[in-house]
Design an enzyme around this catalytic site. Structure first.
Site, PDB file in Angstrom:
ATOM      1  CD  GLU A  52      -1.336  -2.366   2.075  1.00  0.00           C
ATOM      2  OE1 GLU A  52      -2.131  -3.066   2.719  1.00  0.00           O
ATOM      3  OE2 GLU A  52      -0.100  -2.590   2.032  1.00  0.00           O
ATOM      4  CB  CYS A  75      -0.622  -4.180   8.588  1.00  0.00           C
ATOM      5  SG  CYS A  75       0.481  -2.848   8.049  1.00  0.00           S
ATOM      6  NE  ARG A 184      17.417 -27.359  -4.772  1.00  0.00           N
ATOM      7  CZ  ARG A 184      18.538 -28.037  -5.004  1.00  0.00           C
ATOM      8  NH1 ARG A 184      19.661 -27.386  -5.316  1.00  0.00           N
ATOM      9  NH2 ARG A 184      18.543 -29.355  -4.924  1.00  0.00           N
ATOM     10  CG  ASP A 200      22.808 -38.099  -4.066  1.00  0.00           C
ATOM     11  OD1 ASP A 200      23.273 -39.143  -4.564  1.00  0.00           O
ATOM     12  OD2 ASP A 200      21.594 -37.935  -3.810  1.00  0.00           O
ATOM     13  N   GLY A 294      15.816 -37.969   1.702  1.00  0.00           N
ATOM     14  CA  GLY A 294      15.648 -39.316   1.188  1.00  0.00           C
ATOM     15  C   GLY A 294      14.385 -39.943   1.734  1.00  0.00           C
TER      16      GLY A 294
END
Length: 368
Positions: A52, A75, A184, A200, A294
């Site tokens: 805003e 708010c 991500r 890995d 996993g």
């Protein structure tokens, strides 16, 4: 143009803050007078102007008597920024159209009530469904004080996340992997288990232009993460947390020297108590977690009732193999009626692959 059209424009603006506003919501605002858009704004990042005030700052003509469209209830309290209701009233806005109600107890209808008591016409619920969907993370976090958890995995059409030798790169193609990196950047943290690190040696960063690296959280009950692992070697550049049950200060010291934060948490079932970990992350204002663990970690999170959304990337491949792992292991449920159930499931084509995702409607049920 109708109210819905201006609200869609505000939604488009709000999405520009994706991955930057956490733990605040994404919010967009549009100011309209006499059928013309005279200003636009959005919440760009946590600590910056709210939508805003951003729109009012960008307004280069008198906004008195205009209508403001905002995707979330303004708010009315002092936080990192001053109350937006005050700015709206000072500007002389005559009508405010809102998409979502704010569940934050500090707002929760108080902002709308203040505007109405001051003579502003208030309309609510315009494109509510779309506006609510935009801020699922914020709504969950503000209500529970825990992160919104998205369990993500990639698997073949026969349900394998690796071959019987453990090889898993790459199950999906570039389009699917690009989408993962977008997420991500969107979510505040990424979580994996020590088994994934040992198998890995992942970097767990966002590798798209303009992306943001999430906080890396590793569940490592006995501190088995190799000091030469990529996540440790890069901890001084990318914030990294090791969640452990190990209280040995000498064992923790080299990780801390490398730049990792080491959290010692309670043990549950022989592993880090994930509920305690989520509580700690919430206290650190981490509002969302992309779970890229996993099969064991996936089951633990599901069993604890901590997963809000599941993303399954499915490749049109068949690995076969009786010993080839699936995406969720652990004990599992006894009968189908105890299964975790997803709702609002969507299917998105990504190159030759597909993304199936949905919200967890019912968590694992088992008599104890």
């Amino acid at each position: 143009m109708k109210d819905e059209s201006y609200m869609r424009l505000a939604l488009d603006l709000a999405r520009k803050g994706m991955g930057r506003t956490n733990p605040n919501p994404m919010v967009g605002a549009v100011i309209v007078r006499d059928g013309q858009v005279i200003a636009q704004g959005y919440h760009a990042r946590c600590g910056d102007l709210h939508a805003e005030r951003s729109a009012l700052k960008n307004c280069h003509e008198d906004p008195r008597g205009a209508t403001m469209y905002v995707t979330l209830e303004p708010c009315c309290h002092q936080g990192r920024q001053p109350p937006c209701t005050d700015a709206i009233l000072d500007a002389g806005i005559a009508r405010v159209v809102v998409g979502s109600d704010d569940p934050n107890p500090l707002v929760a209808g108080k902002g709308l009530d203040k505007l109405r008591r001051s003579g502003v016409e208030v309309v609510t619920g315009v494109l509510r469904e779309e506006c609510d969907a935009l801020n699922q993370v914020f709504f969950h976090y503000i209500r529970t004080k825990r992160p919104y958890v998205v369990m993500k995995y990639a698997m073949t059409l026969d349900g394998k996340i690796a071959t019987h030798t453990g090889a898993s790169r790459w199950i999906t193609g570039e389009a699917a992997r690009h989408r993962v990196h977008q997420d991500r950047s969107r979510y505040a943290a990424i979580m994996a288990g020590v088994g994934t690190v040992l198998a890995d040696d992942p970097l767990l960063t966002c590798r798209i232009e303009g992306g943001r690296d999430p906080l890396r959280v590793l569940c490592d009950t006995h501190l088995r993460t190799p000091l030469e692992a990529q996540v440790v070697r890069t901890a001084s550049q990318v914030p990294t947390v090791l969640a452990t049950c190990c209280a040995d200060e000498a064992k923790k010291a080299p990780y801390e020297a490398a730049g990792c934060r080491v959290w010692t948490l309670p043990e549950r079932g022989g592993h880090v108590d994930l509920t305690a970990l989520m509580d700690r992350l919430g206290q650190e204002e981490i509002d969302s977690v992309l779970l890229e663990g996993g099969a064991t970690l996936n089951w633990s999170a599901l069993e604890a009732g901590l997963v809000q959304r599941v993303q399954a990337y499915v490749a049109p491949k068949l690995f076969g193999g009786k010993s080839a792992p699936g995406p969720v292991s652990g004990l599992g449920v006894d009968v189908p009626g105890q299964a975790a159930v997803l709702r609002n499931v969507t299917v998105t084509p990504l190159g030759e692959d597909f993304l199936l995702e949905g919200e967890v409607a019912d968590h694992v049920h088992r008599d104890r």
